[in-house]
Design a protein around this motif. Structure first.
Motif, short mmCIF file in Angstrom:
data_model
loop_
_atom_site.label_atom_id
_atom_site.label_comp_id
_atom_site.label_asym_id
_atom_site.label_seq_id
_atom_site.Cartn_x
_atom_site.Cartn_y
_atom_site.Cartn_z
N GLY A 358 0.77 -1.29 -0.03
CA GLY A 358 0.18 -0.10 0.06
C GLY A 358 0.79 1.24 0.09
N GLY A 359 0.31 2.50 -0.13
CA GLY A 359 0.75 3.59 0.05
C GLY A 359 0.15 4.40 1.15
N PHE A 360 0.63 5.39 1.49
CA PHE A 360 -0.16 6.20 2.70
C PHE A 360 0.18 7.61 2.38
N VAL A 361 -0.75 8.38 2.75
CA VAL A 361 -0.73 9.78 3.11
C VAL A 361 -1.49 10.18 4.15
N GLY A 362 -1.53 8.99 5.17
CA GLY A 362 -2.68 9.44 6.35
C GLY A 362 -2.12 10.53 7.12
N SER A 363 -2.78 11.34 7.09
CA SER A 363 -2.00 12.65 7.62
C SER A 363 -1.92 12.45 9.14
N SER A 364 -2.87 12.09 9.69
CA SER A 364 -2.61 11.99 11.32
C SER A 364 -1.79 10.58 11.67
N LEU A 365 -1.57 9.72 10.60
CA LEU A 365 -0.30 8.84 10.94
C LEU A 365 0.65 9.71 11.02
N LEU A 366 1.18 10.56 10.27
CA LEU A 366 2.55 11.50 10.50
C LEU A 366 2.67 11.87 11.95
N GLU A 367 1.70 12.21 12.68
CA GLU A 367 2.19 12.61 14.20
C GLU A 367 2.62 11.33 14.80
N GLU A 368 2.07 10.12 14.66
CA GLU A 368 2.62 9.12 15.32
C GLU A 368 4.13 8.72 14.73
N LEU A 369 4.29 8.68 13.55
CA LEU A 369 5.48 8.40 12.97
C LEU A 369 6.49 9.22 13.49
N VAL A 370 6.21 10.66 13.76
CA VAL A 370 7.16 11.44 13.87
C VAL A 370 7.74 11.28 15.33
N ARG A 371 6.69 10.92 16.10
CA ARG A 371 6.84 10.59 17.50
C ARG A 371 7.72 9.35 17.97
N ASP A 372 6.95 8.20 17.30
CA ASP A 372 7.48 6.92 17.53
C ASP A 372 8.75 6.57 16.88
N PHE A 373 9.05 7.05 15.47
CA PHE A 373 10.11 6.79 15.02
C PHE A 373 11.41 7.78 14.92
N LYS A 374 11.03 8.82 15.87
CA LYS A 374 11.83 10.00 16.18
C LYS A 374 12.33 10.59 14.77
N ILE A 375 11.44 11.25 14.13
CA ILE A 375 11.61 11.69 12.88
C ILE A 375 12.19 13.22 12.77
N ASP A 376 13.20 13.32 12.08
CA ASP A 376 13.90 14.92 11.80
C ASP A 376 13.52 15.32 10.62
N GLY A 377 13.02 14.51 9.57
CA GLY A 377 12.68 15.27 8.18
C GLY A 377 12.08 14.20 7.40
N ALA A 378 11.57 14.82 6.15
CA ALA A 378 11.28 13.73 5.26
C ALA A 378 11.62 14.33 3.62
N ILE A 379 12.00 13.19 3.07
CA ILE A 379 12.38 13.42 1.51
C ILE A 379 11.19 12.73 0.60
N MET A 380 10.82 13.53 -0.12
CA MET A 380 9.91 12.73 -1.17
C MET A 380 10.15 13.00 -2.74
N ASN A 381 10.01 11.86 -3.09
CA ASN A 381 10.43 11.75 -4.62
C ASN A 381 9.15 12.08 -5.62
N LEU A 382 9.06 13.25 -6.21
CA LEU A 382 8.02 13.37 -7.00
C LEU A 382 8.09 12.97 -8.07
N THR A 383 7.34 11.82 -8.48
CA THR A 383 7.78 10.93 -9.83
C THR A 383 6.78 11.32 -10.74
N ARG A 384 7.38 12.13 -11.76
CA ARG A 384 6.62 12.79 -13.02
C ARG A 384 5.49 11.72 -13.35
N SER A 385 6.03 10.63 -13.80
CA SER A 385 5.26 9.54 -14.35
C SER A 385 4.36 8.75 -13.56
N CYS A 386 4.59 8.97 -12.29
CA CYS A 386 3.40 8.28 -11.39
C CYS A 386 3.11 9.31 -10.35
N ARG A 387 1.80 9.97 -10.73
CA ARG A 387 1.14 10.91 -9.90
C ARG A 387 0.52 10.45 -9.12
#
Lengths: 444, 376
Positions: A358-387
């Motif tokens: 699957g994929g996710f952009v579950g916006s409130s999942l982000l809060e959990e991830l940032v907290r539980d995985f101790k996230i400092d940042g995010a890098i996103m590949n904007l794939t032109r051919s896969c919108r």
């Protein structure tokens, strides 16, 4: 862009390194059966691999084939063949890679010699599609069957509820469950007709049990990445998904994921990270650049590690009653849809997946991830051919900014290295690391 | 062909005019305005619920920068333009939003729009991608949910009588539109493609009764026209949404006559009536799902899926097809190679215009169109 800029990934886990022996064994087994002219299905992610096993069906995953073509830098050749046939550069590069491959295959009457796997993908006797995630997947197999291989097609249609309805409303639940059940029944009817075999539900149940055992180990392995330093990074993650496509439902997959879990657990206990000095912990969003997986190692050389990936993510694991294996597949799909819905499916509702990815952009999942995985940042590949997959990255960036987490969106692709601008991307990555460093020093 | 006094024929009904009209209607009627994208959710139902349906259109070549804060730059410029306009407040008269799950882009636009700029009412009309019996059952259940949600919002029950009345009005318009299209079958056609599209666009933003009046007066006027001029090659426009007559005007300027179309604001919606009396929900199913020829719906492999188009080409005596695809419009981009090859086999020339929803640069487009039309 020169090919010299592309680097293959170095992996950190012994278990994933062992796949070098495991997967060829599997491919050889498949090849032997192909020589016996057994029916071969080309499948899309979203088709339950357990069903394929239950029918003892030979199968290929064109999407995965495309990632291999990308990693071997052969994809541009196939993509260009498709482009000369009239397929737009904007179309999914997994698709155009496959369409180019098909065109050459049909012209030559056999797999083009430049295919990355011995014998490439064989002649399909059926196409099993899935509309999960995006609409190019509808059109893809329609085009293949129209232009290259005139074989029967079954595309499943697992719709998911929009983000603003209540999936726990019994009427809504029933609305979607009816579709999922009937669609699965249609898929099975198709497989029974094309293989001449009756589905053995008992066999499917046994496969599902093994499949869920493997997936539970996988889920637990990924959870261990919360540890600091992280015991596992993206190069292992993206490689370790492959057995889920080819071996899930077999004891070999259970053993593989158990071994991986034990290795990662041991590394966690020993506080053995993947870099000497882990400075930055990131989430990866989007599809990876399969042609340049070394970019993950490149970032690791600056102390940046990825501890979570949004794509090919199995997400939470659901305990489903497998006594009725078909209902178990339906329930697994639905529970995943509800789970994603709970986390906010405003940007990507189509996560309803009867398989395991699957994929996710579950916006409130982000809060959990940032907290539980101790996230400092995010890098996103904007794939032109896969919108379809990159849609929601701007929204995710907005949501992360509210949490004080910096993020970078850079533009490239998953299979087409022509869209990789090495100097530009690396300049942006460096600037981003500086931003993250400042954010960390500033205590956010 | 004579010039018309009807202002719709001379210029686009401007966005400002449409907005003024709908604001006035809203004020006079006290009814909420519900904007909608795509054609899978029947607008008859919106009307029967006591609301004013308003088909959302964009401004080709318009500024999309406001959308950048919410969605990615890679994506259908039409959908991005719609969002940019919503963010700018261009649709401040809207009380509700209905988006059909036609393509990925608008389906996901729905969530983002509602997340950042929620309206009092919104509904995503979910649509399967196939025409299987279970997909059709899903569509019919979706109609019921849609009905329920509209009733809840407007507080007005959608009675069978009200629904029949709306369908009857829409059917009347369908008949009139078919009559107008029939006038395009003659050679030279009595109504230009750009004029026809302007009419259909006007119909998307006004109540069915007002549209009937417009169509009736237009039909009467057109029937008085004389075919004195010769005309150029007969063109069919195929492809992505065409919500501006700019391209058709260029074709006309280049010497061609757009006499038929296969785009979503075109013949697709008007080809037949919803049977009355009859099962209304079956009628909607057939009209807006089974027979609605959007390439996003999987009609199976093979070129038979284009049979309807070949029939139209035959009916309208088409000399050439001009395809128009908005960048990143996957369903059409996938269909193009198959359609191109089929038309070639049938001896029908095709020109493809790949555009970023701007119809620019017009000079370059004109050169290509002139060359194509000259070839015909």
């Amino acid at each position: 862009m020169g090919n010299s800029e592309m680097a293959r990934a170095n992996r950190h886990l012994d278990t994933t390194r062992k796949m070098k022996e495991m997967l060829p064994r599997f491919f050889m087994r498949m090849m032997e059966r192909r020589f016996n002219n057994e029916p071969l299905a080309w499948c899309m992610v979203g088709v339950p691999p357990e069903l394929l096993k239950a029918f003892d069906l030979l199968f290929e995953w064109p999407e995965n084939f495309s990632t291999i073509c990308a990693s071997r830098l052969i994809a541009p050749h196939f993509i260009e063949v498709a482009e000369t046939d009239g397929y737009s550069t904007e179309l999914c590069s997994y698709v155009t890679n496959t369409m180019g491959y098909c065109k050459l295959f049909v012209e030559k009457g056999e797999a083009p010699p430049e295919s990355p796997l011995p014998g490439g993908m064989g002649t399909p006797s059926m196409l099993l599609g899935s509309g999960f995630i995006c609409e190019p997947r509808w059109k893809w197999f329609q085009s293949i069957a129209t232009r290259f291989f005139n074989v029967p097609v079954y595309s499943s249609d697992p719709l998911a509820p929009p983000w603003d309805v209540d999936p726990r409303d019994p009427r809504i639940e029933n609305h979607y469950l009816c579709l999922l059940r009937e669609d699965l029944a249609g898929q099975i009817k198709f497989l029974e007709r094309e293989t001449g075999k009756k589905l053995d539900r008992h066999h499917l149940r046994e496969i599902l049990i093994l499949s869920h055992q493997a997936l539970a180990y996988w889920r637990d392995t990924l959870s261990l990445r919360k540890n600091v330093p992280t015991p596992m990074g993206s190069t292992d993650y993206f490689h370790a998904i492959i057995p889920q496509m080819y071996l899930v439902g077999e004891q070999e997959a259970v053993d593989f994921y158990r071994e991986m879990y034990e290795e990662v657990k041991e590394r966690s206990a020993m506080k053995k990270g993947i870099v000497e000095d882990e400075k930055y912990r990131f989430i990866w969003f989007g599809l990876p650049p399969w042609f340049n997986m070394g970019v993950f190692n490149y970032l690791e050389s600056f102390g940046a590690v990825f501890v979570y990936e949004s794509t090919y993510n199995v997400g939470d694991y659901f305990e489903v009653d497998v006594s009725d294996p078909l209902e178990a597949i339906v329930r697994r799909t639905w529970q995943r849809a509800v789970w994603m819905h709970d986390y906010g499916a405003e940007a990507m509702p189509e996560i309803c997946n009867p398989a395991v990815f699957g994929g996710f952009v579950g916006s409130s999942l982000l809060e959990e991830l940032v907290r539980d995985f101790k996230i400092d940042g995010a890098i996103m590949n904007l794939t032109r051919s896969c919108r379809a997959i990159s849609f929601g990255e701007v929204h995710t960036k907005n949501r992360l900014a509210k949490l004080g987490i910096p993020s970078l969106i850079f533009e490239s692709d998953m299979a087409d290295p022509r869209l990789w601008s090495d100097a530009q991307i690396k300049t942006r990555l460096h600037a981003f690391l500086e931003t993250v460093e400042k954010a960390k020093q500033g205590g956010r | 062909m004579e010039d018309s006094d009807n202002h719709l024929f001379k210029e686009n009904p401007t966005i400002a005019e449409n907005n003024r009209r709908i604001r006035r209607l809203k004020k006079e009627s006290g009814k909420p305005v519900i904007g909608y994208l795509c054609c899978f959710a029947p607008p008859e139902m919106i009307s029967a619920a006591g609301a004013l349906p308003f088909r959302l259109t964009g401004i080709p070549g318009g500024d999309n920068s406001e959308a950048d804060a919410y969605i990615e730059p890679y994506g259908c410029a039409y959908a991005r333009n719609i969002l940019a306009r919503a963010v700018r407040g261009d649709y401040d008269f809207l009380d509700g939003l209905v988006i059909s799950h036609s393509c990925d882009m608008v389906q996901r636009l729905y969530g983002i729009w509602n997340y950042y700029h929620p309206l009092p009412y919104s509904y995503l009309f979910n649509v399967p991608h196939q025409l299987t019996p279970w997909a059709q059952r899903f569509y019919k259940r979706e109609l019921i949910f849609f009905k329920d949600s509209l009733e809840k919002f407007t507080g007005q029950e959608i009675t069978e009588t009200a629904l029949r009345k709306e369908i009857d009005s829409y059917n009347h318009n369908r008949t009139l539109i078919r009559d107008l299209y029939a006038l395009r079958r003659v050679n030279p056609p009595l109504i230009k493609g750009s004029e026809m599209l302007n009419l259909l666009l006007a119909g998307g933003v006004m109540p069915a009764e007002d549209f009937s009046f417009l169509l009736e007066t237009t039909l009467a006027e057109i029937r008085r026209r004389h075919n004195e001029q010769t005309t150029g090659p007969r063109i069919l426009g195929w492809g992505s949404i065409m919500d501006d007559p700019a391209l058709y005007r260029l074709i006309e300027k280049a010497g061609g006559s757009v006499v038929a179309d296969d785009t979503c604001i075109g013949m697709r919606l008007w080809e037949k009536n919803i049977p009355l009396p009859g099962d209304l929900y079956n009628g909607f199913l057939e009209q807006y799902f089974i027979d609605f020829q959007c390439p996003r719906t999987d009609r199976g492999p093979g070129i038979k899926r284009f049979d309807y188009l070949l029939e139209r080409i035959d009916q309208y005596d088409i000399d050439g097809v001009v395809g128009y695809i908005i960048s990143f419009c996957d369903p059409h981009k996938f269909d193009y190679p198959d359609l191109r090859d089929l038309l070639k086999k049938e001896g029908i020339p095709m020109l493809l215009i790949d555009d970023n929803y701007s119809f620019e640069p017009a000079e370059a487009l004109m050169t290509r169109l002139e060359a194509f039309i000259e070839m015909l």
